[in-house]
Design a protein around this motif. Structure first.
Motif, short mmCIF file in Angstrom:
data_model
loop_
_atom_site.label_atom_id
_atom_site.label_comp_id
_atom_site.label_asym_id
_atom_site.label_seq_id
_atom_site.Cartn_x
_atom_site.Cartn_y
_atom_site.Cartn_z
N GLY A 233 0.83 -1.21 0.00
CA GLY A 233 0.00 0.00 0.00
C GLY A 233 0.86 1.26 0.00
O GLY A 233 0.54 2.23 -0.71
N ALA A 234 1.92 1.24 0.77
CA ALA A 234 2.84 2.39 0.80
C ALA A 234 3.48 2.58 -0.56
O ALA A 234 3.60 3.71 -1.05
CB ALA A 234 3.90 2.19 1.88
N MET A 235 3.88 1.47 -1.19
CA MET A 235 4.49 1.56 -2.52
C MET A 235 3.53 2.15 -3.54
O MET A 235 3.91 2.97 -4.36
CB MET A 235 4.97 0.18 -2.98
CG MET A 235 6.18 -0.31 -2.26
SD MET A 235 6.63 -1.98 -2.86
CE MET A 235 8.29 -2.10 -2.25
N LYS A 236 2.28 1.74 -3.45
CA LYS A 236 1.27 2.25 -4.38
C LYS A 236 1.06 3.76 -4.18
O LYS A 236 0.98 4.51 -5.15
CB LYS A 236 -0.04 1.49 -4.20
CG LYS A 236 -1.09 1.84 -5.21
CD LYS A 236 -2.29 0.92 -5.09
CE LYS A 236 -3.32 1.33 -6.10
NZ LYS A 236 -3.55 0.33 -7.13
N LEU A 237 0.99 4.18 -2.92
CA LEU A 237 0.81 5.61 -2.63
C LEU A 237 2.02 6.42 -3.13
O LEU A 237 1.85 7.52 -3.67
CB LEU A 237 0.60 5.83 -1.13
CG LEU A 237 -0.74 5.37 -0.58
CD1 LEU A 237 -0.73 5.38 0.94
CD2 LEU A 237 -1.87 6.25 -1.12
N VAL A 238 3.21 5.89 -2.96
CA VAL A 238 4.42 6.58 -3.43
C VAL A 238 4.40 6.65 -4.94
O VAL A 238 4.72 7.69 -5.53
CB VAL A 238 5.70 5.89 -2.89
CG1 VAL A 238 6.93 6.37 -3.63
CG2 VAL A 238 5.83 6.13 -1.40
N GLU A 239 4.02 5.56 -5.58
CA GLU A 239 3.94 5.53 -7.04
C GLU A 239 2.97 6.59 -7.56
O GLU A 239 3.20 7.20 -8.60
CB GLU A 239 3.48 4.13 -7.49
CG GLU A 239 3.51 3.92 -8.98
CD GLU A 239 3.07 2.51 -9.34
OE1 GLU A 239 2.08 2.38 -10.09
OE2 GLU A 239 3.72 1.55 -8.85
N GLN A 240 1.90 6.84 -6.81
CA GLN A 240 0.89 7.84 -7.19
C GLN A 240 1.31 9.26 -6.78
O GLN A 240 0.56 10.20 -6.99
CB GLN A 240 -0.45 7.50 -6.54
CG GLN A 240 -1.05 6.22 -7.01
CD GLN A 240 -2.24 5.77 -6.14
OE1 GLN A 240 -2.51 6.32 -5.08
NE2 GLN A 240 -2.94 4.75 -6.61
N ARG A 241 2.52 9.37 -6.20
CA ARG A 241 3.04 10.66 -5.71
C ARG A 241 2.11 11.27 -4.65
O ARG A 241 1.96 12.48 -4.55
CB ARG A 241 3.27 11.66 -6.84
CG ARG A 241 4.11 11.17 -7.99
CD ARG A 241 5.55 11.14 -7.70
NE ARG A 241 6.24 12.36 -8.08
CZ ARG A 241 7.49 12.57 -7.71
NH1 ARG A 241 8.11 11.69 -6.98
NH2 ARG A 241 8.10 13.66 -8.06
N ALA A 242 1.52 10.41 -3.84
CA ALA A 242 0.55 10.84 -2.84
C ALA A 242 1.13 10.95 -1.43
O ALA A 242 0.40 11.20 -0.49
CB ALA A 242 -0.63 9.86 -2.83
N VAL A 243 2.45 10.76 -1.30
CA VAL A 243 3.08 10.83 0.02
C VAL A 243 3.98 12.05 0.07
O VAL A 243 4.99 12.14 -0.63
CB VAL A 243 3.89 9.56 0.35
CG1 VAL A 243 4.48 9.65 1.75
CG2 VAL A 243 3.01 8.32 0.21
N ASP A 244 3.57 13.01 0.88
CA ASP A 244 4.31 14.25 1.01
C ASP A 244 5.59 14.03 1.82
O ASP A 244 5.59 13.29 2.81
CB ASP A 244 3.42 15.29 1.69
CG ASP A 244 3.96 16.68 1.55
OD1 ASP A 244 4.59 17.17 2.51
OD2 ASP A 244 3.78 17.28 0.47
N ALA A 245 6.65 14.70 1.42
CA ALA A 245 7.92 14.59 2.13
C ALA A 245 7.81 15.07 3.57
O ALA A 245 8.50 14.56 4.45
CB ALA A 245 9.01 15.37 1.40
N SER A 246 6.94 16.04 3.82
CA SER A 246 6.79 16.56 5.18
C SER A 246 6.21 15.51 6.13
O SER A 246 6.33 15.63 7.34
CB SER A 246 5.91 17.81 5.18
OG SER A 246 4.59 17.50 4.77
N VAL A 247 5.60 14.47 5.57
CA VAL A 247 5.11 13.34 6.37
C VAL A 247 6.16 12.23 6.39
O VAL A 247 6.45 11.65 7.44
CB VAL A 247 3.78 12.80 5.78
CG1 VAL A 247 3.36 11.51 6.46
CG2 VAL A 247 2.69 13.85 5.88
N ALA A 248 6.72 11.94 5.24
CA ALA A 248 7.62 10.79 5.10
C ALA A 248 8.96 10.98 5.81
O ALA A 248 9.42 10.07 6.51
CB ALA A 248 7.87 10.49 3.63
N VAL A 249 9.59 12.14 5.64
CA VAL A 249 10.93 12.32 6.22
C VAL A 249 10.89 12.19 7.75
O VAL A 249 11.68 11.43 8.32
CB VAL A 249 11.58 13.64 5.75
CG1 VAL A 249 12.87 13.92 6.51
CG2 VAL A 249 11.85 13.59 4.24
N PRO A 250 9.98 12.88 8.45
CA PRO A 250 9.92 12.68 9.90
C PRO A 250 9.59 11.24 10.28
O PRO A 250 10.11 10.71 11.28
CB PRO A 250 8.82 13.64 10.37
CG PRO A 250 8.73 14.67 9.31
CD PRO A 250 9.08 13.97 8.03
#
Length: 178
Positions: free
Chosen positions: A89-106
């Protein structure tokens, strides 16, 4: 890690968009992860680069996640936990560019802290870690000594050695004229 490695990494982080306030805690998490994975300063740079690229793009891309995974960081699992999904699911969201860096990096930094927290401290107690700390202290001490004697050396150059060279040049000229 030697102090110069950490200094270079902190400058790189700021160049990649991390604020000065973010540098020390981020560097601690990255350093702990690198230490836990048996990496040197180059490995720490790889992790910083991947996180910095995410931050610069504003969104997570599979390429940066792959870089982290290749470094040994279970980044997909860490991200999936934060997104409350599984790795697919995470891979799919990343593929869709739906994961903001402000969420992912922290989230990734928190995951690194949970998995590898305290590893730099543990590494500093090994023989190699103690040797690295000794080298850092030696470098700092020599820098302090150099800073202290710099005015004396400058004065010696300006007032004694340069005039002596000028005088020697004049003497050489006089001999040439003979």
């Amino acid at each position: 890690f030697e102090f110069t490695d950490l200094e270079r990494a902190s400058k790189r982080m700021q160049a990649l968009g991390f604020s000065a306030k973010e540098v020390i805690p981020t560097l601690r998490n990255v350093g702990d992860a690198a230490a836990g994975l048996g990496m040197n300063a180059e490995g720490m740079e790889r992790i910083i680069t991947a996180l910095g690229q995410m931050k610069a793009k504003g969104a997570v891309a599979g390429e940066e996640m792959r870089q982290l995974a290749e470094a040994g960081i279970p980044a997909w699992q860490m991200l999936a936990k934060t997104l409350e999904t599984d790795v697919a699911g995470a891979m799919k969201l990343v593929e869709q560019r739906a994961v903001d860096a402000s969420v992912a990096v922290p989230a990734l930094l928190a995951g690194m802290n949970a998995k590898f927290g305290g590893m730099m401290e543990a590494q500093s107690k090994t023989l190699l870690g103690m040797w690295s700390n000794f080298q850092d202290k030696l470098t700092a001490t020599l820098t302090d000594i150099g800073t202290a004697i710099a005015p004396i050396a400058k004065s010696l150059l300006d007032n004694v050695l340069m005039p002596m060279l000028d005088m020697a040049k004049g003497v050489a000229g006089a001999f040439a004229d003979l």
